[in-house]
Design a protein around this motif. Sequence first.
Motif, PDB file in Angstrom:
ATOM      1  N   GLN A   1       0.644  -1.260   0.001  1.00 34.46           N
ATOM      2  CA  GLN A   1      -0.085   0.124   0.080  1.00 34.46           C
ATOM      3  C   GLN A   1       0.917   1.449  -0.064  1.00 34.46           C
ATOM      4  O   GLN A   1       1.714   1.157   0.730  1.00 34.46           O
ATOM      5  N   PRO A   2       0.620   2.274  -0.596  1.00 33.78           N
ATOM      6  CA  PRO A   2       1.140   3.446  -0.857  1.00 33.78           C
ATOM      7  C   PRO A   2       1.228   4.263   0.558  1.00 33.78           C
ATOM      8  O   PRO A   2       0.322   4.290   1.230  1.00 33.78           O
ATOM      9  N   GLY A   3       2.311   4.771   0.959  1.00 34.94           N
ATOM     10  CA  GLY A   3       2.423   5.201   2.376  1.00 34.94           C
ATOM     11  C   GLY A   3       2.514   4.495   3.622  1.00 34.94           C
ATOM     12  O   GLY A   3       2.241   4.876   4.637  1.00 34.94           O
ATOM     13  N   ASN A   4       2.699   3.110   3.346  1.00 35.61           N
ATOM     14  CA  ASN A   4       2.697   2.058   4.441  1.00 35.61           C
ATOM     15  C   ASN A   4       4.098   2.397   4.957  1.00 35.61           C
ATOM     16  O   ASN A   4       4.973   2.574   4.569  1.00 35.61           O
ATOM     17  N   ARG A   5       4.024   2.300   6.268  1.00 27.92           N
ATOM     18  CA  ARG A   5       5.008   1.941   7.059  1.00 27.92           C
ATOM     19  C   ARG A   5       5.027   0.765   8.030  1.00 27.92           C
ATOM     20  O   ARG A   5       4.104   0.155   8.329  1.00 27.92           O
ATOM     21  N   PRO A   6       6.461   0.186   8.160  1.00 31.80           N
ATOM     22  CA  PRO A   6       6.622  -1.021   8.942  1.00 31.80           C
ATOM     23  C   PRO A   6       5.994  -1.191  10.404  1.00 31.80           C
ATOM     24  O   PRO A   6       5.398  -2.032  10.976  1.00 31.80           O
ATOM     25  N   ALA A   7       5.696   0.321  10.935  1.00 28.18           N
ATOM     26  CA  ALA A   7       5.141   0.196  12.069  1.00 28.18           C
ATOM     27  C   ALA A   7       3.581  -0.297  11.908  1.00 28.18           C
ATOM     28  O   ALA A   7       3.191  -0.714  12.980  1.00 28.18           O
ATOM     29  N   TYR A   8       2.864  -0.008  10.932  1.00 23.50           N
ATOM     30  CA  TYR A   8       1.753  -0.515  10.708  1.00 23.50           C
ATOM     31  C   TYR A   8       1.448  -2.029  10.826  1.00 23.50           C
ATOM     32  O   TYR A   8       0.628  -2.553  11.457  1.00 23.50           O
ATOM     33  N   ASN A   9       2.746  -2.629  10.205  1.00 25.01           N
ATOM     34  CA  ASN A   9       2.672  -3.954  10.203  1.00 25.01           C
ATOM     35  C   ASN A   9       2.761  -4.636  11.796  1.00 25.01           C
ATOM     36  O   ASN A   9       2.239  -5.502  12.059  1.00 25.01           O
ATOM     37  N   ASP A  10       3.544  -3.869  12.478  1.00 19.02           N
ATOM     38  CA  ASP A  10       3.810  -4.171  13.839  1.00 19.02           C
ATOM     39  C   ASP A  10       2.572  -4.376  14.624  1.00 19.02           C
ATOM     40  O   ASP A  10       2.112  -4.950  15.411  1.00 19.02           O
ATOM     41  N   LEU A  11       1.645  -2.923  14.351  1.00 16.59           N
ATOM     42  CA  LEU A  11       0.486  -2.979  14.969  1.00 16.59           C
ATOM     43  C   LEU A  11      -0.537  -3.872  14.583  1.00 16.59           C
ATOM     44  O   LEU A  11      -1.256  -4.398  15.422  1.00 16.59           O
ATOM     45  N   MET A  12      -0.475  -4.376  13.395  1.00 14.75           N
ATOM     46  CA  MET A  12      -1.608  -5.452  12.924  1.00 14.75           C
ATOM     47  C   MET A  12      -1.122  -6.553  13.496  1.00 14.75           C
ATOM     48  O   MET A  12      -1.760  -7.573  13.906  1.00 14.75           O
ATOM     49  N   LEU A  13       0.295  -6.993  13.601  1.00 16.09           N
ATOM     50  CA  LEU A  13       0.747  -8.002  14.336  1.00 16.09           C
ATOM     51  C   LEU A  13       0.236  -8.053  15.918  1.00 16.09           C
ATOM     52  O   LEU A  13      -0.490  -9.344  16.170  1.00 16.09           O
ATOM     53  N   PHE A  14       0.463  -7.328  16.692  1.00 20.27           N
ATOM     54  CA  PHE A  14      -0.377  -7.060  17.999  1.00 20.27           C
ATOM     55  C   PHE A  14      -1.793  -7.434  17.751  1.00 20.27           C
ATOM     56  O   PHE A  14      -2.229  -8.025  18.965  1.00 20.27           O
ATOM     57  N   GLY A  15      -2.451  -7.005  16.892  1.00 17.03           N
ATOM     58  CA  GLY A  15      -3.687  -6.961  16.866  1.00 17.03           C
ATOM     59  C   GLY A  15      -4.238  -8.459  16.644  1.00 17.03           C
ATOM     60  O   GLY A  15      -5.241  -9.012  17.160  1.00 17.03           O
ATOM     61  N   VAL A  16      -3.278  -9.292  15.670  1.00 14.27           N
ATOM     62  CA  VAL A  16      -3.532 -10.582  15.460  1.00 14.27           C
ATOM     63  C   VAL A  16      -3.431 -11.424  16.691  1.00 14.27           C
ATOM     64  O   VAL A  16      -4.129 -12.307  16.932  1.00 14.27           O
ATOM     65  N   VAL A  17      -2.337 -11.160  17.303  1.00 13.26           N
ATOM     66  CA  VAL A  17      -2.030 -11.834  18.635  1.00 13.26           C
ATOM     67  C   VAL A  17      -3.388 -11.834  19.703  1.00 13.26           C
ATOM     68  O   VAL A  17      -3.715 -12.701  20.185  1.00 13.26           O
ATOM     69  N   LEU A  18      -3.591 -10.554  19.812  1.00 12.67           N
ATOM     70  CA  LEU A  18      -4.709 -10.219  20.735  1.00 12.67           C
ATOM     71  C   LEU A  18      -5.971 -10.834  20.348  1.00 12.67           C
ATOM     72  O   LEU A  18      -6.501 -11.537  21.367  1.00 12.67           O
ATOM     73  N   VAL A  19      -6.336 -10.775  19.327  1.00 12.78           N
ATOM     74  CA  VAL A  19      -7.633 -11.431  18.810  1.00 12.78           C
ATOM     75  C   VAL A  19      -7.596 -12.971  18.829  1.00 12.78           C
ATOM     76  O   VAL A  19      -8.439 -13.661  19.260  1.00 12.78           O
ATOM     77  N   GLY A  20      -6.681 -13.411  18.502  1.00 16.84           N
ATOM     78  CA  GLY A  20      -6.076 -14.682  18.659  1.00 16.84           C
ATOM     79  C   GLY A  20      -6.107 -15.369  20.030  1.00 16.84           C
ATOM     80  O   GLY A  20      -6.871 -16.478  20.199  1.00 16.84           O
ATOM     81  N   LEU A  21      -5.635 -14.509  20.924  1.00 19.96           N
ATOM     82  CA  LEU A  21      -5.811 -15.146  22.215  1.00 19.96           C
ATOM     83  C   LEU A  21      -7.175 -15.027  22.834  1.00 19.96           C
ATOM     84  O   LEU A  21      -7.771 -16.022  23.595  1.00 19.96           O
ATOM     85  N   LEU A  22      -8.118 -14.006  22.517  1.00 22.11           N
ATOM     86  CA  LEU A  22      -9.442 -13.836  22.768  1.00 22.11           C
ATOM     87  C   LEU A  22     -10.282 -15.057  22.220  1.00 22.11           C
ATOM     88  O   LEU A  22     -11.146 -15.473  22.873  1.00 22.11           O
ATOM     89  N   LEU A  23     -10.036 -15.450  20.783  1.00 24.60           N
ATOM     90  CA  LEU A  23     -10.919 -16.257  20.391  1.00 24.60           C
ATOM     91  C   LEU A  23     -10.637 -17.971  20.600  1.00 24.60           C
ATOM     92  O   LEU A  23     -11.369 -18.703  20.594  1.00 24.60           O
ATOM     93  N   THR A  24      -9.321 -18.066  20.608  1.00 27.59           N
ATOM     94  CA  THR A  24      -9.013 -19.550  20.887  1.00 27.59           C
ATOM     95  C   THR A  24      -9.322 -20.171  22.347  1.00 27.59           C
ATOM     96  O   THR A  24      -9.736 -21.068  22.387  1.00 27.59           O
ATOM     97  N   GLY A  25      -9.013 -19.322  23.455  1.00 27.99           N
ATOM     98  CA  GLY A  25      -9.231 -19.821  24.403  1.00 27.99           C
ATOM     99  C   GLY A  25      -8.586 -20.676  25.173  1.00 27.99           C
ATOM    100  O   GLY A  25      -7.366 -21.067  24.609  1.00 27.99           O
ATOM    101  N   ARG A  26      -8.753 -21.432  26.277  1.00 29.76           N
ATOM    102  CA  ARG A  26      -7.804 -22.354  26.902  1.00 29.76           C
ATOM    103  C   ARG A  26      -8.017 -23.894  25.893  1.00 29.76           C
ATOM    104  O   ARG A  26      -8.628 -23.934  25.107  1.00 29.76           O
ATOM    105  N   SER A  27      -6.909 -24.644  26.022  1.00 30.19           N
ATOM    106  CA  SER A  27      -6.652 -25.745  25.319  1.00 30.19           C
ATOM    107  C   SER A  27      -7.734 -26.733  25.957  1.00 30.19           C
ATOM    108  O   SER A  27      -8.043 -26.811  27.132  1.00 30.19           O
ATOM    109  N   ALA A  28      -8.131 -27.586  24.854  1.00 31.08           N
ATOM    110  CA  ALA A  28      -9.278 -28.688  25.274  1.00 31.08           C
ATOM    111  C   ALA A  28      -8.833 -29.530  26.083  1.00 31.08           C
ATOM    112  O   ALA A  28      -9.668 -29.932  27.027  1.00 31.08           O
ATOM    113  N   LYS A  29      -7.701 -29.881  26.148  1.00 30.42           N
ATOM    114  CA  LYS A  29      -7.146 -30.936  27.074  1.00 30.42           C
ATOM    115  C   LYS A  29      -6.693 -30.320  28.334  1.00 30.42           C
ATOM    116  O   LYS A  29      -6.073 -31.225  29.229  1.00 30.42           O
ATOM    117  N   GLY A  30      -6.871 -29.083  28.504  1.00 28.38           N
ATOM    118  CA  GLY A  30      -6.585 -28.513  29.915  1.00 28.38           C
ATOM    119  C   GLY A  30      -5.087 -28.564  30.234  1.00 28.38           C
ATOM    120  O   GLY A  30      -4.862 -28.233  31.477  1.00 28.38           O
TER     121      GLY A  30
END
Length: 703
Positions: free
Chosen positions: A298-327
């Motif tokens: 994307q024009p005007g993109n900065r590496p910092a935007y990618n880092d921010l996206m990565l943090f969002g992916v980790v946070l959303v992934g933790l919220l949606l996956t929950g605990r391991s089924a095997k405990g």
Amino acid sequence: MSTANRREWFEKALSERALGLVALVVVFFAVIVWPFPSPLGVVLGGMLVGGRIALIALGFALVYRASRVVNFAQGDLGQVPATLVVLLVISAGWSYWLALVIGVAASLTLGGLVEVLIIRRFFRAPRLILTVATIGLAQILTGLALFIPGLFNTSALASRIEPPFKVHIDFGGVIFNANDLLTMIIVPIAFISLALFLQRSSSGIAIRGAAERADRASMLGIPVKRLSTIVWALASLLAFLAMFLRAGAVGLPIGSVLGPTFFLQALAAAVIGRFERFPTIALAAIALGVVDQAMTFQPGNRPAYNDLMLFGVVLVGLLLTGRSAKGRAGSEASTWQAAREVRPIPRELVNLPEIRIGRWVLGLGLIGFVLSLPVWLSVSRLDLATVIVISAIVALSLVVLTGWAGQVSLGQMALAGIGAAVGGAMTAVHGLDLLLALLGGGVAGAIIAVIIGYPAIRRGGLTLAVSTLAFALATWSFVLNQEFLGDWLPSGRIETPQFLWGAVDISTDTRLFYLCVGVLALALLAVRGIRASRTGRVLIAIRENDRAVRSYGVSAVRTTLAGFAVSGFLAAVAGVLLVHQQHGLDVTNFAPSESIQAFSMVVIGGLGSISGAILGAIYVRGAAWLLPAEWQFLATGAGLLLVLLILPGGLGAALADIRDGVLRAIARRRNIIVPSLLADRRVEELVPINVDASAIEGIGDSA
């Protein structure tokens, strides 16, 4: 299937489908709906990037499935042999294929040696302690990678290895060369080979079985230690292939430290796949690669935007996956042998004259020593002493969060950075008093800590380490970047503000040092008070067995979030002090590596020890001042491993052992039995019994 099990299965399936839907929406938006849709060449390039990420992520999963350990040295296991291969080709002029064979052999050897010499020493240790050990291992491997270029008399940066043959393919507006073609071939072969090894070979099946219960597998005759060596060798090989292929595409940072972005992308993919589901991890890594390249396009993109996206992916992934089924997700954090707390002086000895006099003499001597530092220290060393005091406050925040609450944070300096930004803006931009800045920055840090901590509590285990490391990267590259949030951040030189509305002068370095010492003293009193309160006792209980705590009707989530808030408040207050001590917002003070150093100082000092936190700050910051930059990994990485191996309780526990030895000598001299100090003699004495022989004979006759 019972109603409870059916409900659990339904919630799990719904969570996984929601996660998959979110991933598809993100990829679709990034590639198709973005203001400038990515051409097919960019998409294919993103898939190649994702394939290299997947190799690192699968190494994470392989080690986790076999050892229940999040291996923070995974990327560095590949960085060392890849650096060697690149320099053999570029500097020594060796054949590409010969260097590749040497790299494969070196990676397998390195992985095996790491397991035999280091990992195996923690075979019976809690999994959390082994995870902490991999952090120290990562720093040692980083230092080793920095020394390799010296063997070739070169300091080249980002050296890109040339492909062994010439290929130019124009696809979707992007030119792909032989290195890209090798990635298209090697990555699928690695995927298929790993799957066949785990499913068809006897060693692979044994690895999967031993992952469930290593002790039971050992009793059944399975060579668990040998399997662990195989796992670490394979993980090292996967990491090497990823870094070697990356060297052909974008180059390797020869002579400098590998940035955390590539490492975190792999870690995020592993989080999405719960460190267990290999196909999900591979697909998530490829999707992350596509999104990353689509954003870069994307024009005007900065590496910092990618880092921010990565943090969002980790946070959303933790919220949606929950605990391991095997405990088992949180099982590795249930035992904290290294979180040893210093016991108080036994009641039998506390009122003895020599003990009381000794405590007063030591206390007054220590206070006098600290207060006299500005008298005989130079300006530069007084600045170092001030930084040590501020670092001790950060270390205290980690004692609360990690030592007591049982949550590993690798982003504590990012919370300090939030406090520095808020506090610096309050004084420099709005002209407020420093006391208000300390309170405002502390509250901001507490709020952010709770927001980041909640998904980790929901998921359990060591996921806070992953989310806080991603948060540290996003904060360093985006939140504290003047380019993006310059209107909200303090810029330029920050002059010393008023404190208590001018009633206290802190305009000199000496007065600022005394202010930092005063804040540290208040933090010590607050932390000791929390530990003695019901909240502190509940935090310790949750750390050891959260299910038992919940069975008593105690809200483990609320109490743990309170621990997050206290920890975030203390770290942010330290950040406010640091930004005014440095007279400016220097983002290098809040880089992800600084957060790892802060965590190292707490482990070295003692996870559960308040005094150890101060000793760890003195050790790490003092070593950083005394040692050259290329040797500092010995103080943090090697020092952390040595503490875990030799002094599991840290420097604070070692100091407590010396104190207990003195107390034991006093008790022996005064002939006082102190059970808590393991008394040297038994309470019971053998009583001689005189028996009349005629009485015994009489009893025998009557019988």
